[in-house]
Design a protein around this motif. Structure first.
Motif, PDB file in Angstrom:
ATOM      1  N   PHE A  14       1.248  23.907 -40.617  1.00 30.29           N
ATOM      2  CA  PHE A  14       1.405  22.477 -40.382  1.00 30.29           C
ATOM      3  C   PHE A  14       2.485  21.858 -41.263  1.00 30.29           C
ATOM      4  O   PHE A  14       3.190  20.950 -40.839  1.00 30.29           O
ATOM      5  CB  PHE A  14       0.080  21.732 -40.499  1.00 30.29           C
ATOM      6  CG  PHE A  14      -0.681  21.777 -39.217  1.00 30.29           C
ATOM      7  CD1 PHE A  14      -0.241  21.061 -38.116  1.00 30.29           C
ATOM      8  CD2 PHE A  14      -1.798  22.567 -39.090  1.00 30.29           C
ATOM      9  CE1 PHE A  14      -0.912  21.128 -36.898  1.00 30.29           C
ATOM     10  CE2 PHE A  14      -2.481  22.642 -37.882  1.00 30.29           C
ATOM     11  CZ  PHE A  14      -2.035  21.918 -36.786  1.00 30.29           C
ATOM     12  N   GLU A  15       2.644  22.352 -42.472  1.00 31.22           N
ATOM     13  CA  GLU A  15       3.701  21.809 -43.320  1.00 31.22           C
ATOM     14  C   GLU A  15       5.087  22.176 -42.799  1.00 31.22           C
ATOM     15  O   GLU A  15       6.045  21.456 -43.049  1.00 31.22           O
ATOM     16  CB  GLU A  15       3.531  22.280 -44.762  1.00 31.22           C
ATOM     17  CG  GLU A  15       2.400  21.549 -45.463  1.00 31.22           C
ATOM     18  CD  GLU A  15       2.428  21.716 -46.962  1.00 31.22           C
ATOM     19  OE1 GLU A  15       2.627  22.852 -47.444  1.00 31.22           O
ATOM     20  OE2 GLU A  15       2.255  20.698 -47.658  1.00 31.22           O
ATOM     21  N   HIS A  63       6.191  14.891 -39.921  1.00 29.67           N
ATOM     22  CA  HIS A  63       5.812  16.116 -40.640  1.00 29.67           C
ATOM     23  C   HIS A  63       4.573  15.866 -41.508  1.00 29.67           C
ATOM     24  O   HIS A  63       4.278  14.736 -41.867  1.00 29.67           O
ATOM     25  CB  HIS A  63       6.974  16.673 -41.464  1.00 29.67           C
ATOM     26  CG  HIS A  63       7.380  15.815 -42.616  1.00 29.67           C
ATOM     27  ND1 HIS A  63       8.173  14.699 -42.483  1.00 29.67           N
ATOM     28  CD2 HIS A  63       7.099  15.905 -43.940  1.00 29.67           C
ATOM     29  CE1 HIS A  63       8.368  14.144 -43.662  1.00 29.67           C
ATOM     30  NE2 HIS A  63       7.721  14.849 -44.564  1.00 29.67           N
ATOM     31  N   PHE A  64       3.887  16.947 -41.787  1.00 29.59           N
ATOM     32  CA  PHE A  64       2.649  16.901 -42.563  1.00 29.59           C
ATOM     33  C   PHE A  64       2.898  17.430 -43.966  1.00 29.59           C
ATOM     34  O   PHE A  64       3.644  18.393 -44.162  1.00 29.59           O
ATOM     35  CB  PHE A  64       1.563  17.782 -41.911  1.00 29.59           C
ATOM     36  CG  PHE A  64       1.076  17.258 -40.601  1.00 29.59           C
ATOM     37  CD1 PHE A  64       0.038  16.347 -40.537  1.00 29.59           C
ATOM     38  CD2 PHE A  64       1.663  17.677 -39.412  1.00 29.59           C
ATOM     39  CE1 PHE A  64      -0.422  15.861 -39.324  1.00 29.59           C
ATOM     40  CE2 PHE A  64       1.216  17.200 -38.189  1.00 29.59           C
ATOM     41  CZ  PHE A  64       0.176  16.294 -38.136  1.00 29.59           C
ATOM     42  N   ILE A  66       0.321  18.778 -46.803  1.00 20.24           N
ATOM     43  CA  ILE A  66      -1.080  19.098 -47.110  1.00 20.24           C
ATOM     44  C   ILE A  66      -1.305  18.806 -48.590  1.00 20.24           C
ATOM     45  O   ILE A  66      -0.599  19.335 -49.448  1.00 20.24           O
ATOM     46  CB  ILE A  66      -1.403  20.570 -46.781  1.00 20.24           C
ATOM     47  CG1 ILE A  66      -1.058  20.899 -45.324  1.00 20.24           C
ATOM     48  CG2 ILE A  66      -2.871  20.868 -47.099  1.00 20.24           C
ATOM     49  CD1 ILE A  66      -1.766  20.084 -44.270  1.00 20.24           C
ATOM     50  N   TRP A  80      -4.366  15.431 -46.008  1.00 17.04           N
ATOM     51  CA  TRP A  80      -2.937  15.459 -45.699  1.00 17.04           C
ATOM     52  C   TRP A  80      -2.344  14.060 -45.666  1.00 17.04           C
ATOM     53  O   TRP A  80      -3.043  13.071 -45.606  1.00 17.04           O
ATOM     54  CB  TRP A  80      -2.663  16.169 -44.380  1.00 17.04           C
ATOM     55  CG  TRP A  80      -3.600  15.825 -43.252  1.00 17.04           C
ATOM     56  CD1 TRP A  80      -4.655  16.572 -42.810  1.00 17.04           C
ATOM     57  CD2 TRP A  80      -3.585  14.658 -42.405  1.00 17.04           C
ATOM     58  NE1 TRP A  80      -5.287  15.944 -41.762  1.00 17.04           N
ATOM     59  CE2 TRP A  80      -4.650  14.774 -41.484  1.00 17.04           C
ATOM     60  CE3 TRP A  80      -2.779  13.532 -42.343  1.00 17.04           C
ATOM     61  CZ2 TRP A  80      -4.915  13.799 -40.518  1.00 17.04           C
ATOM     62  CZ3 TRP A  80      -3.046  12.551 -41.384  1.00 17.04           C
ATOM     63  CH2 TRP A  80      -4.105  12.719 -40.482  1.00 17.04           C
ATOM     64  N   GLU A  81      -1.025  14.059 -45.700  1.00 22.36           N
ATOM     65  CA  GLU A  81      -0.229  12.869 -45.425  1.00 22.36           C
ATOM     66  C   GLU A  81       0.641  13.210 -44.227  1.00 22.36           C
ATOM     67  O   GLU A  81       1.270  14.268 -44.193  1.00 22.36           O
ATOM     68  CB  GLU A  81       0.658  12.495 -46.612  1.00 22.36           C
ATOM     69  CG  GLU A  81      -0.106  12.000 -47.806  1.00 22.36           C
ATOM     70  CD  GLU A  81       0.805  11.583 -48.950  1.00 22.36           C
ATOM     71  OE1 GLU A  81       2.039  11.777 -48.856  1.00 22.36           O
ATOM     72  OE2 GLU A  81       0.268  11.070 -49.950  1.00 22.36           O
ATOM     73  N   PHE A  82       0.653  12.340 -43.251  1.00 27.16           N
ATOM     74  CA  PHE A  82       1.505  12.497 -42.078  1.00 27.16           C
ATOM     75  C   PHE A  82       2.628  11.489 -42.236  1.00 27.16           C
ATOM     76  O   PHE A  82       2.395  10.281 -42.296  1.00 27.16           O
ATOM     77  CB  PHE A  82       0.699  12.238 -40.804  1.00 27.16           C
ATOM     78  CG  PHE A  82       1.507  12.328 -39.546  1.00 27.16           C
ATOM     79  CD1 PHE A  82       2.241  13.464 -39.249  1.00 27.16           C
ATOM     80  CD2 PHE A  82       1.512  11.279 -38.650  1.00 27.16           C
ATOM     81  CE1 PHE A  82       2.977  13.546 -38.086  1.00 27.16           C
ATOM     82  CE2 PHE A  82       2.246  11.345 -37.482  1.00 27.16           C
ATOM     83  CZ  PHE A  82       2.984  12.487 -37.192  1.00 27.16           C
ATOM     84  N   ARG A  98      -2.567   8.696 -44.156  1.00 27.51           N
ATOM     85  CA  ARG A  98      -3.369   9.642 -44.945  1.00 27.51           C
ATOM     86  C   ARG A  98      -4.653   9.958 -44.185  1.00 27.51           C
ATOM     87  O   ARG A  98      -5.288   9.044 -43.650  1.00 27.51           O
ATOM     88  CB  ARG A  98      -3.685   9.035 -46.307  1.00 27.51           C
ATOM     89  CG  ARG A  98      -2.459   8.940 -47.184  1.00 27.51           C
ATOM     90  CD  ARG A  98      -2.686   8.054 -48.398  1.00 27.51           C
ATOM     91  NE  ARG A  98      -1.448   7.861 -49.123  1.00 27.51           N
ATOM     92  CZ  ARG A  98      -0.534   6.928 -48.827  1.00 27.51           C
ATOM     93  NH1 ARG A  98      -0.745   6.092 -47.829  1.00 27.51           N
ATOM     94  NH2 ARG A  98       0.576   6.821 -49.533  1.00 27.51           N
ATOM     95  N   SER A 101      -8.609  16.787 -42.012  1.00 27.71           N
ATOM     96  CA  SER A 101      -8.940  17.588 -40.829  1.00 27.71           C
ATOM     97  C   SER A 101     -10.089  18.532 -41.138  1.00 27.71           C
ATOM     98  O   SER A 101     -10.028  19.296 -42.107  1.00 27.71           O
ATOM     99  CB  SER A 101      -7.734  18.432 -40.386  1.00 27.71           C
ATOM    100  OG  SER A 101      -6.646  17.619 -40.035  1.00 27.71           O
ATOM    101  N   ASP A 116      -9.460  15.588 -36.596  1.00 28.65           N
ATOM    102  CA  ASP A 116      -8.749  14.766 -37.569  1.00 28.65           C
ATOM    103  C   ASP A 116      -9.488  13.463 -37.809  1.00 28.65           C
ATOM    104  O   ASP A 116      -9.944  12.819 -36.865  1.00 28.65           O
ATOM    105  CB  ASP A 116      -7.339  14.439 -37.069  1.00 28.65           C
ATOM    106  CG  ASP A 116      -6.387  15.613 -37.172  1.00 28.65           C
ATOM    107  OD1 ASP A 116      -6.721  16.606 -37.834  1.00 28.65           O
ATOM    108  OD2 ASP A 116      -5.289  15.525 -36.593  1.00 28.65           O
TER     109      ASP A 116
END
Length: 144
Positions: A14-15, A63-64, A66, A80-82, A98, A101, A116
């Protein structure tokens, strides 16, 4: 199955997620996996892929990041932060949502559930023109 390893692999995926790497979801998700967030509830890889592909159509530079991982048995929780920019509204300001998941893995280490959790009102609606003003007003009224 090593849940810590599966979780670390998923977090790294995901990152580094890109429009092209969305096609690699079958390497991590069971074919009948379920996905739920504040806007979607789907089952199956095709539907999960559709959601992640749409993210790149609707937003600039999503982008993510973690920020944490908790593992217990066959499940994990990622914080995470999106990060992204809107394409239609304030296109210059980096937005940050913020959330977390809840992930459940099967015996093969494949994701069977991805849910999520994030506050759509605070993290998204309050940042939109017009709607944001109404949401902030409602929040203020609810807290008085």
């Amino acid at each position: 199955m090593d849940t810590r390893l599966a979780t670390a692999r998923l977090a790294e995926y995901f990152e580094k997620l890109t429009p092209d790497s969305v096609a690699q979801l079958p390497d991590l998700y069971d074919g009948q996996a379920r996905f739920k967030d504040p806007f979607n509830e789907v089952q199956g890889l095709a539907e999960i892929e559709r959601i992640f592909r749409h993210m790149y159509v609707a937003l600039d530079g999503p982008h993510f990041v973690i920020t944490g991982q908790l593992v217990d048995g066959a499940q994990a929780f990622l914080t995470w932060e999106f990060r992204f920019r809107f394409k239609r509204f304030d296109t210059q300001t980096l937005q940050v949502v913020r959330g977390g998941s809840h992930i459940v893995f099967n015996e093969q280490g494949m994701v069977t559930l991805h849910r999520d959790y994030w506050d759509a009102a605070e993290e998204l609606y309050e940042k939109l023109p017009v709607v944001g003003g109404v949401m902030r007003w409602l929040k203020k009224r609810a807290n008085t």
